[in-house]
Design a protein around this motif. Structure first.
Motif, PDB file in Angstrom:
ATOM      1  N   TYR A  49      26.242  16.778  36.140  1.00  0.00           N
ATOM      2  CA  TYR A  49      25.399  15.607  36.353  1.00  0.00           C
ATOM      3  C   TYR A  49      24.480  15.696  37.567  1.00  0.00           C
ATOM      4  O   TYR A  49      23.432  15.064  37.587  1.00  0.00           O
ATOM      5  N   GLY A  56      18.736  12.912  36.227  1.00  0.00           N
ATOM      6  CA  GLY A  56      18.447  11.506  36.010  1.00  0.00           C
ATOM      7  C   GLY A  56      19.333  10.657  36.891  1.00  0.00           C
ATOM      8  O   GLY A  56      19.918  11.120  37.869  1.00  0.00           O
ATOM      9  N   GLY A  58      22.048   9.210  35.776  1.00  0.00           N
ATOM     10  CA  GLY A  58      23.378   9.140  35.171  1.00  0.00           C
ATOM     11  C   GLY A  58      24.506   9.468  36.127  1.00  0.00           C
ATOM     12  O   GLY A  58      25.467   8.715  36.256  1.00  0.00           O
ATOM     13  N   GLY A  59      24.416  10.592  36.827  1.00  0.00           N
ATOM     14  CA  GLY A  59      25.491  10.996  37.717  1.00  0.00           C
ATOM     15  C   GLY A  59      25.646  10.075  38.899  1.00  0.00           C
ATOM     16  O   GLY A  59      26.760   9.676  39.272  1.00  0.00           O
ATOM     17  N   SER A  61      24.663   6.936  39.103  1.00  0.00           N
ATOM     18  CA  SER A  61      25.099   5.607  38.673  1.00  0.00           C
ATOM     19  C   SER A  61      26.591   5.592  38.357  1.00  0.00           C
ATOM     20  O   SER A  61      27.258   4.574  38.576  1.00  0.00           O
ATOM     21  N   MET A  62      27.142   6.707  37.873  1.00  0.00           N
ATOM     22  CA  MET A  62      28.591   6.753  37.637  1.00  0.00           C
ATOM     23  C   MET A  62      29.360   6.692  38.951  1.00  0.00           C
ATOM     24  O   MET A  62      30.392   6.033  39.043  1.00  0.00           O
TER      25      MET A  62
END
Length: 88
Positions: A49, A56, A58-59, A61-62
């Motif tokens: 990620y 992006g 994604g990583g 935000s996780m």
């Protein structure tokens, strides 16, 4: 035919429910083994990620979602007592 894989080398997602106890018994629960598992998990997460050519949100935000959930769990006792109070 696929080659037989030892139970020790089997991923958790591929373990049958009846094999779960013996699979867990083969894991290394020493501090070094736990740190190695955390290190491998971090490397997999980072390479999947974070360390990508076109990254992006994604990583990141996780990680932020995990932080929000952990902070809510840590302050749950305080929140639980506040919700029963009346403010009038």
């Amino acid at each position: 035919l696929p080659a037989a894989v030892l139970l020790k080398d089997t991923k958790l997602m591929d373990v049958k429910l009846g094999q779960l106890g013996s699979w867990l018994a083969m894991r290394d629960f020493t501090p070094g083994g736990i740190m190695g598992a955390i290190r491998r998990g971090h490397e997999r997460y980072y390479n999947k990620y974070i360390n990508v050519r076109k990254g992006g949100l994604g990583g990141i935000s996780m990680v932020l979602a995990g932080y929000v959930i952990l902070s809510y769990m840590w302050s749950y006792d305080h929140i639980k007592h506040d919700r029963r109070r009346k403010y009038h």
